[in-house]
Design an enzyme around this catalytic site. Structure first.
Site, PDB file in Angstrom:
ATOM      1  N   LYS A  92       0.860  -1.184   0.000  1.00 39.03           N
ATOM      2  CA  LYS A  92       0.000   0.000   0.000  1.00 39.03           C
ATOM      3  C   LYS A  92       0.891   1.227   0.000  1.00 39.03           C
ATOM      4  CE  LYS A  92      -4.493   0.888   0.156  1.00 39.03           C
ATOM      5  NZ  LYS A  92      -5.525   0.104  -0.559  1.00 39.03           N
ATOM      6  N   VAL A 193     -21.666   6.429   0.953  1.00 36.45           N
ATOM      7  CA  VAL A 193     -22.235   6.104  -0.363  1.00 36.45           C
ATOM      8  C   VAL A 193     -21.411   6.767  -1.464  1.00 36.45           C
ATOM      9  CG1 VAL A 193     -24.571   5.544   0.372  1.00 36.45           C
ATOM     10  CG2 VAL A 193     -23.958   7.930  -0.019  1.00 36.45           C
ATOM     11  N   GLY A 194     -20.101   6.546  -1.386  1.00 35.50           N
ATOM     12  CA  GLY A 194     -19.206   7.029  -2.427  1.00 35.50           C
ATOM     13  C   GLY A 194     -19.110   6.027  -3.561  1.00 35.50           C
ATOM     14  N   LYS A 195     -17.887   5.795  -4.058  1.00 31.86           N
ATOM     15  CA  LYS A 195     -17.686   4.941  -5.225  1.00 31.86           C
ATOM     16  C   LYS A 195     -18.193   3.521  -5.002  1.00 31.86           C
ATOM     17  CE  LYS A 195     -13.219   5.933  -5.565  1.00 31.86           C
ATOM     18  NZ  LYS A 195     -11.814   5.960  -6.081  1.00 31.86           N
ATOM     19  N   GLY A 197     -20.120   2.403  -1.916  1.00 29.34           N
ATOM     20  CA  GLY A 197     -21.417   2.349  -1.234  1.00 29.34           C
ATOM     21  C   GLY A 197     -22.599   2.603  -2.140  1.00 29.34           C
TER      22      GLY A 197
END
Length: 369
Positions: A92, A193-195, A197
């Site tokens: 990462k 509730v982005g990419k 959600g």
């Protein structure tokens, strides 16, 4: 290779950077003052193959927080790849800064030079704060970049299969708790509730579930209202934790599940797309004691990794989706192992990953001509 028995989200308070990265194969600090680049690349393991993991661009409060995030996320990526059956290790990268203000072509290309300097030990991709367009820029300096735009042979937004994989993991959880692999008639509380959600909400509605949703970003909620007006919006994310729901789905940043959260949850299942959802390893046990089934995040949110990993062969959507669909079976296997060995699901998932990393990793000791 050194592996860890602790859950990958467990926090650490190291006395030095050497102590912090003791379990990791390599930690690289990247600095280019002219462009403003300050980044850290953490490689946890290459036992199964090159370490693949996204680049997170985030305004960390300090360098210690950035390092801790890189170390925890890289370990989770190793376990994620192992559980997903990929021949990849875990890594990462984090870039310290505000992507809306600090990102530039020069900074991204400088970062690409550092990725290239690792000669394929680390393969990067998108994460929070970075996008396919950014990866196209990074790839101008490094070959080892996936999650690129379709125009450059990539698969595009990895949130597509991340959401699909979480949905498959949630179906496996529903089968475990209620005896049927469907969310029809259930209420699911989605936090973030982005990419990922927003796409998960779409799968849930299509399956017949009722959805409660929240997000700290008003724009994300506005988009969701337009796409799915039947969703009930909860303005305060804290209120969603105690809402009357069958499933609680954390899909924002990590650390959302704490002792306090577990005490207020009314859901019987926790299954979401966020990385490192547990504030510390003990929360896994608290969930089990409360009778709440936890679907380990690095198992169910592996769809995005599967999607970008498929680019290494030359991306094929049908092949990648078929691989992501196997998250249902993997999640079920984790629950079965947990029951058979008296472990929590989180511990069972780590066991599953470490057994594969050890078993396959040992083959590298067999010298090939």
């Amino acid at each position: 290779m050194t592996t860890a028995s602790a859950y990958p989200g467990e926090p650490r308070v190291p006395s030095s950077v050497f102590d912090a990265g003791a379990e990791h194969e390599q930690v690289v600090f990247c600095s280019d003052p002219a462009s403003g680049l300050r980044a850290i690349i953490a490689i946890f393991s290459t036992a199964l193959g090159p370490a693949l993991g996204g680049t997170r661009f985030h305004p960390y409060p300090d360098e210690s927080a950035a390092l801790a995030d890189a170390l925890a996320l890289s370990r989770a990526m190793a376990y994620k790849a192992a559980c997903a059956g990929l021949d990849l290790g875990g890594g990462k990268a984090v870039i310290i800064g505000d992507p809306t203000k600090d990102s530039s072509e020069a900074l991204l290309r400088a970062y690409g030079r550092f990725v290239a300097s690792l000669h394929g030990r680390y393969i990067t991709a998108c994460d929070v704060g970075t996008y396919v367009e950014d990866m196209d820029i990074v790839a101008r300096e490094a070959r080892w970049v996936v999650g690129r735009s379709p125009a450059h042979g990539g698969s595009g937004d990895s949130g597509v299969l991340t959401a699909y994989g979480v949905f498959e993991g949630m179906r496996a959880s529903a089968a475990r708790v209620w005896g049927s692999p469907t969310l029809a008639g259930r209420t699911v509380a989605v936090s973030g509730v982005g990419k990922v959600g927003a796409r998960l909400v779409g799968h849930l509605i299509e399956d017949g579930a009722s959805v409660l949703a929240t997000d700290v970003n008003p724009a994300a909620l506005a988009r969701l209202r337009t796409l799915h007006p039947q969703v009930e919006i909860v303005d305060d994310p804290d209120e969603l934790v105690g809402a009357a729901a069958d499933v609680y789905s954390p899909c924002a940043l990590g650390g959302a599940l704490t002792e306090d959260t577990v005490g207020r949850l009314r859901a019987k299942v926790v299954c979401g797309g966020a990385n490192n959802q547990l504030a510390h390893a003990g929360v896994d046990k608290l969930l089990a004691e409360a009778g709440i089934l936890y679907a380990p995040d690095f198992v169910v949110n592996a769809g995005g990794l599967i999607q970008v990993a498929d680019e290494i062969e030359g991306y094929r959507e049908d092949r990648a989706k078929a691989s992501a669909a196997r998250i249902f079976r993997t999640t079920r296997s984790v629950f079965e192992l947990a029951e058979a060995e008296g472990q929590t699901p989180g511990a069972a998932a780590v066991t599953l990953a470490e057994r594969r990393m050890t078993g396959i990793g040992r083959l590298r000791r067999i010298l090939l001509p």
